[in-house]
Motif scaffolding. Structure first.
Motif, PDB file in Angstrom:
ATOM      1  N   PHE A  11     -37.153 -27.942 -36.328  1.00 15.68           N
ATOM      2  CA  PHE A  11     -38.282 -27.818 -35.407  1.00 15.68           C
ATOM      3  C   PHE A  11     -37.915 -26.923 -34.220  1.00 15.68           C
ATOM      4  O   PHE A  11     -38.702 -26.042 -33.797  1.00 15.68           O
ATOM      5  N   LEU A  12     -36.707 -27.138 -33.677  1.00 15.86           N
ATOM      6  CA  LEU A  12     -36.266 -26.307 -32.557  1.00 15.86           C
ATOM      7  C   LEU A  12     -36.093 -24.851 -32.972  1.00 15.86           C
ATOM      8  O   LEU A  12     -36.390 -23.923 -32.207  1.00 15.86           O
ATOM      9  N   GLY A  13     -35.587 -24.687 -34.208  1.00 14.38           N
ATOM     10  CA  GLY A  13     -35.422 -23.316 -34.696  1.00 14.38           C
ATOM     11  C   GLY A  13     -36.754 -22.591 -34.801  1.00 14.38           C
ATOM     12  O   GLY A  13     -36.868 -21.403 -34.471  1.00 14.38           O
ATOM     13  N   ILE A  14     -37.747 -23.321 -35.297  1.00 14.58           N
ATOM     14  CA  ILE A  14     -39.091 -22.700 -35.415  1.00 14.58           C
ATOM     15  C   ILE A  14     -39.635 -22.334 -34.038  1.00 14.58           C
ATOM     16  O   ILE A  14     -40.193 -21.259 -33.834  1.00 14.58           O
ATOM     17  N   ILE A  16     -37.910 -21.631 -31.382  1.00 12.91           N
ATOM     18  CA  ILE A  16     -37.164 -20.483 -30.856  1.00 12.91           C
ATOM     19  C   ILE A  16     -37.645 -19.181 -31.494  1.00 12.91           C
ATOM     20  O   ILE A  16     -37.814 -18.155 -30.827  1.00 12.91           O
ATOM     21  N   LEU A  17     -37.866 -19.239 -32.816  1.00 14.31           N
ATOM     22  CA  LEU A  17     -38.353 -18.039 -33.504  1.00 14.31           C
ATOM     23  C   LEU A  17     -39.741 -17.639 -33.009  1.00 14.31           C
ATOM     24  O   LEU A  17     -40.024 -16.445 -32.800  1.00 14.31           O
ATOM     25  N   LEU A  18     -40.593 -18.600 -32.818  1.00 15.00           N
ATOM     26  CA  LEU A  18     -41.954 -18.295 -32.328  1.00 15.00           C
ATOM     27  C   LEU A  18     -41.929 -17.745 -30.909  1.00 15.00           C
ATOM     28  O   LEU A  18     -42.781 -16.930 -30.538  1.00 15.00           O
ATOM     29  N   SER A  19     -40.926 -18.157 -30.130  1.00 20.40           N
ATOM     30  CA  SER A  19     -40.845 -17.641 -28.760  1.00 20.40           C
ATOM     31  C   SER A  19     -40.480 -16.166 -28.742  1.00 20.40           C
ATOM     32  O   SER A  19     -40.637 -15.490 -27.721  1.00 20.40           O
ATOM     33  N   GLY A  20     -39.984 -15.665 -29.848  1.00 22.41           N
ATOM     34  CA  GLY A  20     -39.674 -14.238 -29.937  1.00 22.41           C
ATOM     35  C   GLY A  20     -40.880 -13.395 -30.312  1.00 22.41           C
ATOM     36  O   GLY A  20     -40.791 -12.164 -30.352  1.00 22.41           O
ATOM     37  N   ILE A  21     -41.995 -14.040 -30.600  1.00 22.64           N
ATOM     38  CA  ILE A  21     -43.219 -13.317 -30.958  1.00 22.64           C
ATOM     39  C   ILE A  21     -44.175 -13.367 -29.764  1.00 22.64           C
ATOM     40  O   ILE A  21     -44.414 -14.433 -29.189  1.00 22.64           O
ATOM     41  N   PHE A  22     -44.699 -12.235 -29.392  1.00 21.57           N
ATOM     42  CA  PHE A  22     -45.686 -12.205 -28.300  1.00 21.57           C
ATOM     43  C   PHE A  22     -46.715 -11.116 -28.580  1.00 21.57           C
ATOM     44  O   PHE A  22     -46.520 -10.228 -29.411  1.00 21.57           O
ATOM     45  N   MET A  23     -47.820 -11.195 -27.862  1.00 24.93           N
ATOM     46  CA  MET A  23     -48.938 -10.277 -28.090  1.00 24.93           C
ATOM     47  C   MET A  23     -49.227  -9.511 -26.801  1.00 24.93           C
ATOM     48  O   MET A  23     -49.188 -10.068 -25.703  1.00 24.93           O
ATOM     49  N   PHE A  48     -42.285  -8.186 -30.996  1.00 22.94           N
ATOM     50  CA  PHE A  48     -41.174  -9.130 -31.186  1.00 22.94           C
ATOM     51  C   PHE A  48     -40.075  -8.848 -30.162  1.00 22.94           C
ATOM     52  O   PHE A  48     -39.888  -7.710 -29.727  1.00 22.94           O
ATOM     53  N   LYS A  49     -39.363  -9.885 -29.819  1.00 16.64           N
ATOM     54  CA  LYS A  49     -38.200  -9.791 -28.945  1.00 16.64           C
ATOM     55  C   LYS A  49     -37.183 -10.859 -29.367  1.00 16.64           C
ATOM     56  O   LYS A  49     -37.522 -11.821 -30.068  1.00 16.64           O
ATOM     57  N   ILE A  50     -35.947 -10.673 -28.936  1.00 16.92           N
ATOM     58  CA  ILE A  50     -34.900 -11.642 -29.304  1.00 16.92           C
ATOM     59  C   ILE A  50     -35.087 -12.883 -28.435  1.00 16.92           C
ATOM     60  O   ILE A  50     -35.062 -12.785 -27.197  1.00 16.92           O
ATOM     61  N   PRO A  51     -35.288 -13.991 -29.079  1.00 14.53           N
ATOM     62  CA  PRO A  51     -35.472 -15.217 -28.280  1.00 14.53           C
ATOM     63  C   PRO A  51     -34.259 -15.494 -27.408  1.00 14.53           C
ATOM     64  O   PRO A  51     -33.122 -15.156 -27.750  1.00 14.53           O
ATOM     65  N   VAL A  52     -34.508 -16.081 -26.290  1.00 18.46           N
ATOM     66  CA  VAL A  52     -33.505 -16.504 -25.324  1.00 18.46           C
ATOM     67  C   VAL A  52     -32.898 -15.313 -24.592  1.00 18.46           C
ATOM     68  O   VAL A  52     -32.822 -15.301 -23.369  1.00 18.46           O
TER      69      VAL A  52
END
Length: 318
Positions: A11-14, A16-23, A48-52
């Protein structure tokens, strides 16, 4: 225990991955930084960007924006006036980095330049010139802003002087001057209208007098023609001219008395109405004509004598 940890990690991985997607919205640019360092500009669409590690430092509007600046200054004739300058500007798409990092507050920067240009240009003009040459002020502001803001990634689309507001007392004085000028023009038009009426009336009266005089002349001409015809008729039956004239005078005399008697509204008029009145009147007329002819004959002879004397003098001089 592991059965609980695994779903949490997934769940945390998902997340984190979603936080790398923006509009990024249309006509907008996003600034991406990694550990505080500029990485790139992301344009509209799904990005897209690298999360964190990466973060969006900010977003810049690429639409045409408008900034209204009110400047109070003094004209050449010492009149305080407030000008409203509307500046339409836009961030150049290829210079988003400059627009984001070089200026902390672009609105304040633009406002400062507008103040500087307006307070340099308006004091050179009189108040009336400010109204007439407002386009020149707008052009000067745009030229100065383009030179200053182009290095910061901003393009000045257009500048407009949308309002010129002098002091209240000055506006009241201008309104009084305008009203007085309009009253002056109205008075001139009214005077011209009166003059035209007077001229037209005078022309009408002159034409009336001319026609009246022409009518009197025609009337007298016809009377004279009638008298001539009457004398000719009387001469044909053996009455000489003097007797015919006396008869005509007596006849007209009594015709006049008759017409006065027929007029009921006439005032009292005293006229000689004895039988000798016509004859006396005729004799007086004849005596007047004879005297007039004698005077005219003497004047003619005197003029002829004077002319002969002048000719003799001219001959002696030669």
């Amino acid at each position: 225990m592991s059965q609980v940890i695994i779903p949490v990690v997934i769940f945390l991985g998902i997340i984190i991955l979603l936080s790398g997607i923006f509009m990024v919205k249309q006509q907008t640019a996003a600034i991406v930084e990694r550990f505080g360092k500029f990485i790139g500009v992301r344009n509209s669409g799904l990005q897209f960007k690298i999360p964190v590690f990466d973060k969006i430092a900010g977003r810049i509007n690429l639409k045409i924006q408008q900034l209204d600046v009110v400047v109070e200054t003094k004209t050449k004739d010492d009149v305080f006036v407030r000008l409203k300058i509307s500046v339409q500007f836009q961030v150049v798409k290829d210079k988003v980095y400059d627009a984001f990092y070089k200026l902390e507050n672009p609105h304040d920067q633009i406002t400062s330049y507008v103040f500087d240009v307006v307070r340099a240009e308006v004091p050179k003009m009189k108040l009336d010139d400010v109204f007439e040459r407002k386009d020149d002020i707008a052009i000067a502001v745009k030229r100065e802003l383009n030179e200053a803001m182009s290095s910061y990634g901003f393009d000045i689309i257009k500048t407009l002087v949308t309002d010129i507001d002098p002091d209240m007392q000055v506006k009241a004085a201008m309104n009084r001057i305008n009203a007085a000028e309009r009253e002056k023009v109205a008075a001139e038009f009214e005077a011209e209208a009166d003059r035209i009426k007077i001229v037209a009336k005078a022309r009408a009266e002159a034409e009336s007098k001319r026609l009246q005089g022409q009518g009197i002349a025609d009337q007298r001409r016809e009377i004279a023609r009638g008298l001539e015809e009457s004398v000719d008729v009387l001469n044909n039956v053996g009455i000489n001219s003097q007797e015919a004239s006396a008869l005509i005078v007596v006849t007209q005399h009594y015709d006049t008395l008759q017409s006065i008697g027929e007029e009921t509204n006439s005032n009292l008029i005293l006229l000689p109405n004895s039988p000798q009145a016509g004859s006396n009147m005729l004799n007086e007329m004849i005596a007047s004509f004879v005297a007039s002819n004698q005077i005219g004959e003497e004047m003619r002879k005197a003029n002829e004598k004077k002319g002969i004397t002048n000719k003799r003098k001219d001959g002696s001089e030669e």
